[in-house]
Motif scaffolding. Structure first.
Motif, mmCIF file in Angstrom:
data_model
loop_
_atom_site.group_PDB
_atom_site.id
_atom_site.type_symbol
_atom_site.label_atom_id
_atom_site.label_comp_id
_atom_site.label_asym_id
_atom_site.label_seq_id
_atom_site.Cartn_x
_atom_site.Cartn_y
_atom_site.Cartn_z
ATOM 1 N N ALA A 193 -2.410 2.067 -16.348
ATOM 2 C CA ALA A 193 -3.343 2.394 -17.458
ATOM 3 C C ALA A 193 -4.045 1.386 -17.864
ATOM 4 O O ALA A 193 -5.096 1.085 -18.342
ATOM 5 N N ARG A 194 -3.274 0.151 -17.775
ATOM 6 C CA ARG A 194 -3.851 -1.275 -18.138
ATOM 7 C C ARG A 194 -4.968 -1.762 -17.073
ATOM 8 O O ARG A 194 -5.474 -2.738 -17.214
ATOM 9 N N GLY A 195 -5.027 -0.967 -16.146
ATOM 10 C CA GLY A 195 -5.886 -1.410 -14.950
ATOM 11 C C GLY A 195 -5.097 -2.524 -14.063
ATOM 12 O O GLY A 195 -6.087 -3.187 -13.135
ATOM 13 N N LEU A 196 -3.889 -2.474 -13.844
ATOM 14 C CA LEU A 196 -3.363 -3.511 -12.776
ATOM 15 C C LEU A 196 -3.314 -2.934 -11.360
ATOM 16 O O LEU A 196 -3.036 -1.505 -11.420
ATOM 17 N N SER A 197 -3.743 -3.659 -10.385
ATOM 18 C CA SER A 197 -3.316 -3.259 -9.024
ATOM 19 C C SER A 197 -1.956 -3.093 -8.718
ATOM 20 O O SER A 197 -1.123 -3.622 -9.557
ATOM 21 N N ASN A 198 -1.606 -2.719 -7.472
ATOM 22 C CA ASN A 198 -0.246 -2.602 -6.915
ATOM 23 C C ASN A 198 0.278 -3.976 -7.029
ATOM 24 O O ASN A 198 1.414 -4.096 -7.188
ATOM 25 N N THR A 199 -0.476 -5.065 -6.304
ATOM 26 C CA THR A 199 -0.163 -6.343 -6.300
ATOM 27 C C THR A 199 0.263 -6.785 -7.696
ATOM 28 O O THR A 199 1.492 -7.346 -7.860
ATOM 29 N N GLU A 200 -0.426 -6.601 -8.543
ATOM 30 C CA GLU A 200 -0.125 -7.199 -10.088
ATOM 31 C C GLU A 200 1.079 -6.382 -10.544
ATOM 32 O O GLU A 200 1.842 -7.019 -11.519
ATOM 33 N N ILE A 201 1.056 -5.079 -10.402
ATOM 34 C CA ILE A 201 2.380 -4.524 -10.929
ATOM 35 C C ILE A 201 3.741 -4.954 -10.398
ATOM 36 O O ILE A 201 4.389 -5.252 -10.843
ATOM 37 N N ALA A 202 3.478 -5.192 -9.016
ATOM 38 C CA ALA A 202 4.716 -5.877 -8.412
ATOM 39 C C ALA A 202 5.012 -7.144 -9.092
ATOM 40 O O ALA A 202 6.512 -7.317 -9.150
ATOM 41 N N ALA A 203 4.195 -8.050 -9.167
ATOM 42 C CA ALA A 203 4.363 -9.177 -9.748
ATOM 43 C C ALA A 203 4.980 -9.352 -11.257
ATOM 44 O O ALA A 203 5.897 -9.837 -11.617
ATOM 45 N N ASP A 204 4.508 -8.235 -12.113
ATOM 46 C CA ASP A 204 4.638 -8.107 -13.254
ATOM 47 C C ASP A 204 6.223 -7.567 -13.589
ATOM 48 O O ASP A 204 6.989 -7.935 -14.330
ATOM 49 N N LEU A 205 6.599 -6.553 -12.561
ATOM 50 C CA LEU A 205 7.763 -5.992 -12.651
ATOM 51 C C LEU A 205 9.067 -6.571 -11.719
ATOM 52 O O LEU A 205 10.198 -6.164 -11.640
ATOM 53 N N VAL A 206 8.280 -7.648 -11.063
ATOM 54 C CA VAL A 206 9.432 -8.551 -9.908
ATOM 55 C C VAL A 206 10.066 -7.470 -9.112
ATOM 56 O O VAL A 206 11.187 -7.455 -8.864
ATOM 57 N N GLU A 208 8.835 -5.485 -4.993
ATOM 58 C CA GLU A 208 8.164 -5.408 -3.968
ATOM 59 C C GLU A 208 6.677 -4.260 -3.954
ATOM 60 O O GLU A 208 7.035 -3.249 -4.732
ATOM 61 N N GLU A 209 5.712 -4.834 -3.519
ATOM 62 C CA GLU A 209 4.551 -3.771 -3.543
ATOM 63 C C GLU A 209 4.914 -2.512 -3.050
ATOM 64 O O GLU A 209 4.315 -1.691 -3.169
ATOM 65 N N SER A 210 5.630 -2.595 -1.765
ATOM 66 C CA SER A 210 5.808 -1.184 -1.341
ATOM 67 C C SER A 210 6.665 -0.280 -2.152
ATOM 68 O O SER A 210 6.576 0.873 -2.201
ATOM 69 N N THR A 211 7.743 -1.099 -3.123
ATOM 70 C CA THR A 211 8.342 -0.249 -4.018
ATOM 71 C C THR A 211 7.375 0.186 -5.047
ATOM 72 O O THR A 211 7.537 1.634 -5.521
ATOM 73 N N VAL A 212 6.382 -0.371 -5.652
ATOM 74 C CA VAL A 212 5.303 -0.004 -6.450
ATOM 75 C C VAL A 212 4.611 1.260 -5.887
ATOM 76 O O VAL A 212 4.470 2.326 -6.637
ATOM 77 N N LYS A 213 4.020 1.192 -4.673
ATOM 78 C CA LYS A 213 3.415 2.359 -4.176
ATOM 79 C C LYS A 213 4.481 3.440 -4.098
ATOM 80 O O LYS A 213 3.707 4.820 -4.372
#
Length: 253
Positions: A193-206, A208-213
């Motif tokens: 909702a804050r407009g973050l991409s999957n890559t940014e979400i992965a970095a924010d939550l530490v 993997e991007e695959s886990t974000v997906k």
């Protein structure tokens, strides 16, 4: 050891065929309908899209009624939809198109003058694009939406969503969201909702991007949402995220 060129497995399949299969597959063909009341705008978009291999412009509409009729008749993968059009505006046309076709709608906006974009997203559009976006962004946006993804450019989202959600004042966050999602899934929804991409979400939550997906997919499934755009709208309208919270967070530029 025998050379791999021309060598064969027991089932008679030559290795060189496997190499051929590893070559990138061509992108899936995409059909597009352009809806805008300005002829020059339609012509410009047509020229850009028609020059791209695998993209076919199947029609043009000068108003919302034409857009609805052509979408039902030609079933395009993507409808490029202007918001301010005569006879039937973009978000009403979007509702009708999504109710009667499998097409996905990409909203075109100038942002500064268009105050109906948020309503169009609520109507079910899969994203939005600035009319003055470069040609490569237009092509990418069309392919992205056609592939079933939602397109919310973070740099635009952080301005647009904040502007149009200030009027949304839910009494309290909807308890059913907390009941359906895990704590981590709620974290992911807030970041979407804050407009973050999957890559940014992965970095924010530490993570993997695959886990974000995976988390994004589960959020959409559990809440019965079609894409990320609906997730953004739901997060604001239910009070899970507010404009003030967004601004006070750690959103990246």
């Amino acid at each position: 050891m025998a050379s791999t060129r021309g060598s064969m497995f027991g089932d008679g399949i030559r290795l060189r065929y496997y190499a051929r299969r590893m070559q990138p597959a061509p992108p899936e063909p995409v059909s597009v309908l352009i809806a805008d009341d300005q002829r020059l705008v339609r012509t410009g978009f047509r020229m850009i899209l028609a020059s791209e291999p695998g993209i076919e412009v199947v029609g043009e509409a000068a108003n919302g009624i034409e857009a609805t009729e052509l979408a039902r008749a030609r079933q395009p993968d993507v409808v490029l939809m202007d918001v301010r059009m005569p006879q039937l505006d973009g978000f009403e046309a979007t509702r009708k198109i999504l109710a009667g076709t499998r097409s996905r709608v990409l909203i075109l906006t100038t942002f500064d003058s268009d105050e109906y974009v948020y309503e169009a997203l609520r109507a079910g559009a899969s994203g939005f694009l600035l009319k003055d976006a470069p040609a490569d962004q237009l092509i990418t946006a069309v392919r992205c939406v056609a592939a079933g993804d939602a397109l919310i450019d973070p740099s635009v989202t952080r301005r647009l969503i904040a502007r149009f959600t200030r009027s949304v004042r839910p009494a309290a966050p909807a308890p059913e969201i907390a009941a359906k999602l895990t704590a981590r899934e709620i974290d992911v929804l807030r970041l979407i909702a804050r407009g973050l991409s999957n890559t940014e979400i992965a970095a924010d939550l530490v993570i993997e991007e695959s886990t974000v997906k995976t988390h994004v997919g589960r959020v959409l499934t559990k809440l019965g949402l079609r894409d990320r755009v609906q997730a953004v709208v739901l997060a604001y309208e239910t009070g899970l995220v507010t404009a003030d919270q967004r601004e006070g967070g750690t959103a990246r530029n």
